[in-house]
Motif scaffolding. Structure first.
Motif, PDB file in Angstrom:
ATOM      1  N   ARG A  52       0.839  -1.197   0.000  1.00  0.00           N
ATOM      2  CA  ARG A  52       0.000   0.000   0.000  1.00  0.00           C
ATOM      3  C   ARG A  52       0.878   1.252   0.000  1.00  0.00           C
ATOM      4  O   ARG A  52       1.849   1.337   0.746  1.00  0.00           O
ATOM      5  CB  ARG A  52      -0.911  -0.001   1.228  1.00  0.00           C
ATOM      6  CG  ARG A  52      -2.045   0.984   1.095  1.00  0.00           C
ATOM      7  CD  ARG A  52      -3.084   0.782   2.166  1.00  0.00           C
ATOM      8  NE  ARG A  52      -4.292   1.530   1.838  1.00  0.00           N
ATOM      9  CZ  ARG A  52      -5.362   1.566   2.618  1.00  0.00           C
ATOM     10  NH1 ARG A  52      -5.388   0.869   3.732  1.00  0.00           N
ATOM     11  NH2 ARG A  52      -6.413   2.266   2.259  1.00  0.00           N
ATOM     12  N   ASN A  74      -7.791  -3.013  -3.804  1.00  0.00           N
ATOM     13  CA  ASN A  74      -9.084  -3.496  -4.309  1.00  0.00           C
ATOM     14  C   ASN A  74      -9.751  -4.497  -3.374  1.00  0.00           C
ATOM     15  O   ASN A  74     -10.919  -4.807  -3.554  1.00  0.00           O
ATOM     16  CB  ASN A  74      -8.888  -4.129  -5.690  1.00  0.00           C
ATOM     17  CG  ASN A  74      -8.163  -3.181  -6.637  1.00  0.00           C
ATOM     18  OD1 ASN A  74      -8.444  -1.983  -6.656  1.00  0.00           O
ATOM     19  ND2 ASN A  74      -7.199  -3.696  -7.382  1.00  0.00           N
ATOM     20  N   TYR A 117      -4.067  -5.465  -5.069  1.00  0.00           N
ATOM     21  CA  TYR A 117      -3.733  -4.102  -5.467  1.00  0.00           C
ATOM     22  C   TYR A 117      -3.679  -3.924  -6.975  1.00  0.00           C
ATOM     23  O   TYR A 117      -3.447  -4.865  -7.717  1.00  0.00           O
ATOM     24  CB  TYR A 117      -2.358  -3.714  -4.912  1.00  0.00           C
ATOM     25  CG  TYR A 117      -2.372  -3.540  -3.412  1.00  0.00           C
ATOM     26  CD1 TYR A 117      -2.526  -2.291  -2.847  1.00  0.00           C
ATOM     27  CD2 TYR A 117      -2.252  -4.653  -2.580  1.00  0.00           C
ATOM     28  CE1 TYR A 117      -2.558  -2.133  -1.476  1.00  0.00           C
ATOM     29  CE2 TYR A 117      -2.281  -4.506  -1.209  1.00  0.00           C
ATOM     30  CZ  TYR A 117      -2.443  -3.236  -0.658  1.00  0.00           C
ATOM     31  OH  TYR A 117      -2.482  -3.097   0.686  1.00  0.00           O
ATOM     32  N   TYR A 138       1.830   2.355  -6.352  1.00  0.00           N
ATOM     33  CA  TYR A 138       0.493   1.980  -5.880  1.00  0.00           C
ATOM     34  C   TYR A 138      -0.573   2.853  -6.551  1.00  0.00           C
ATOM     35  O   TYR A 138      -0.391   4.070  -6.673  1.00  0.00           O
ATOM     36  CB  TYR A 138       0.455   2.193  -4.368  1.00  0.00           C
ATOM     37  CG  TYR A 138      -0.915   2.282  -3.753  1.00  0.00           C
ATOM     38  CD1 TYR A 138      -1.542   1.157  -3.241  1.00  0.00           C
ATOM     39  CD2 TYR A 138      -1.567   3.513  -3.653  1.00  0.00           C
ATOM     40  CE1 TYR A 138      -2.786   1.245  -2.640  1.00  0.00           C
ATOM     41  CE2 TYR A 138      -2.814   3.610  -3.048  1.00  0.00           C
ATOM     42  CZ  TYR A 138      -3.426   2.477  -2.550  1.00  0.00           C
ATOM     43  OH  TYR A 138      -4.648   2.573  -1.959  1.00  0.00           O
ATOM     44  N   THR A 139      -1.658   2.200  -6.973  1.00  0.00           N
ATOM     45  CA  THR A 139      -2.794   2.959  -7.488  1.00  0.00           C
ATOM     46  C   THR A 139      -4.013   2.793  -6.586  1.00  0.00           C
ATOM     47  O   THR A 139      -4.637   3.769  -6.201  1.00  0.00           O
ATOM     48  CB  THR A 139      -3.155   2.507  -8.920  1.00  0.00           C
ATOM     49  OG1 THR A 139      -2.029   2.732  -9.755  1.00  0.00           O
ATOM     50  CG2 THR A 139      -4.320   3.296  -9.461  1.00  0.00           C
ATOM     51  N   SER A 140      -4.337   1.523  -6.274  1.00  0.00           N
ATOM     52  CA  SER A 140      -5.518   1.317  -5.427  1.00  0.00           C
ATOM     53  C   SER A 140      -5.448  -0.025  -4.718  1.00  0.00           C
ATOM     54  O   SER A 140      -4.810  -0.966  -5.187  1.00  0.00           O
ATOM     55  CB  SER A 140      -6.802   1.391  -6.259  1.00  0.00           C
ATOM     56  OG  SER A 140      -6.801   0.359  -7.232  1.00  0.00           O
TER      57      SER A 140
END
Ligand SMILES: [Ca+2]
Ligand SMILES: [Ca+2]
Ligand SMILES: [Ca+2]
Length: 347
Positions: A132, A165, A176, A161-163
């Motif tokens: 994260r 999930n 992720y 990192y984008t998201s």
């Protein structure tokens, strides 16, 4: 996905076997880099600059309330798990609370002359946390000036990192999305921590994330043989945390290095510049075959001359540079004891 990343690691290591042993540039950042690094100065866009630069192009404020600088900064290690040898390093902050605008923090190395295909870039990096808020960065290259627009080649990409999930599995990378995501290209991108080799989770210090540990990388610079280049570490992440870079080293062939002058065979060339015959003077400690090669600035072999077997002591032989284009060349003396280089000019 995991298999692809293991392949990256093997490929990165494999190029080390070809590295020659001259250090063209090195910093462990264990002492204050502001002695040689221009911090906060916009790189001037010139050739052959011997300065390092650290520049904050985005000018976004630190969102962490920690008062961190906007550009790459000299710092202590970020985590409990970094090796003791790190001592200190360069760090860069992407925590901006701006989920749209990437930061753009540039650390630009001095101009480096790449003689041949032996040249290799080594470095270490560690994100403050994984998976994260994993920080990504790029290594980019300019073959012209150190203007930011000239860094058109990308040597290495580390994903960010984008998201998250799946909130139920915060330590699983499969929960992720990263940008860029893993692809078939082994160098684009690398995802820190994915293979679990160089990251650690220390529940005593932090129960919500895995903390990055400095990981060594290397990548060949063979494609730049015969050119002078600038290398930049570009932290271009969108709102994550911190990245650390340490032990930047460029290895390769250096005709002027101290190590090679110890083994330089007393090599001298005269007249230099020359337009016709060049005399090559050298000294041998034992008899053996000697030859000379001339390379142009692109690394192309333009002349080869064998001098046959030469005896002990000072020798002088000549080579013709007649017909060669005016300019700078690298002369390589090949002996049975080793090689020496010198720079010559044809006029
Ligand atoms: Ca910045
Ligand atoms: Ca260090
Ligand atoms: Ca991000």
């Amino acid at each position: 996905m995991k298999k692809q990343l293991l392949t990256i690691s093997l490929m990165l290591s494999a190029s080390a076997a070809f590295a020659q042993n001259d250090t063209l540039l090195f910093s462990d950042f264990n002492s204050d880099p502001s002695v040689y690094m221009q911090v906060g100065t916009f790189p001037p866009g010139i050739s052959n600059d011997t300065n390092w630069y650290s520049y904050d192009l985005d000018q976004l404020a630190d969102g962490s309330s920690s008062g961190r600088p906007g550009e790459w900064f000299w710092t202590q290690p970020f985590s409990d798990n970094d090796t003791a040898a790190q001592v200190s390093c360069m760090g860069s902050n992407s925590w901006t609370n701006d989920g749209v605008t990437p930061i753009s923090n540039w650390m630009i190395l001095p101009s480096i002359q790449i003689i041949d295909a032996n040249a290799t870039l080594y470095w270490k990096s560690a994100p403050r946390q994984t998976p994260r808020y994993l920080d990504g960065y790029k290594i980019v290259v300019s073959t012209t000036q150190n203007d930011l627009n000239n860094f058109t080649d990308t040597l290495f990409v580390a994903s960010e990192y984008t998201s998250l999930n799946n909130q139920n599995a915060p330590f699983a990378f499969s929960s992720y999305t990263f940008n860029p995501g893993a692809t078939a290209n082994p160098l684009a991108p690398f995802i820190h921590g994915w293979d679990s080799t160089y990251t650690e989770f220390d529940p005593a210090s932090d129960s919500s994330r895995m903390i990055g540990r400095l990981r060594p990388f290397n990548v060949s610079l063979a494609q730049y043989a015969g050119q002078s280049i600038y290398i930049a570490f570009l932290h271009d992440d969108i709102d994550d945390n911190l990245i650390a870079i340490d032990d930047i080293r460029v290895m390769g062939t250096d005709p002027t290095s101290i190590a090679e002058n110890d083994l330089d065979f007393g090599l001298s060339v005269y007249p230099n510049p020359s337009s016709d015959q060049m005399n090559v003077k050298f000294e041998l400690a034992s008899a053996g075959k000697v030859s000379v090669e001339l390379f142009d600035v692109s690394g192309k072999l333009v002349r080869f001359e064998s001098f046959g077997t030469q005896g002990i002591g000072v020798q002088s032989r000549s080579i013709s540079v007649n017909g060669l284009a005016a300019g700078i060349y690298h002369l390589k003396l090949q002996t049975e004891q080793g090689v020496a280089y010198t720079r010559v000019v044809v006029q």
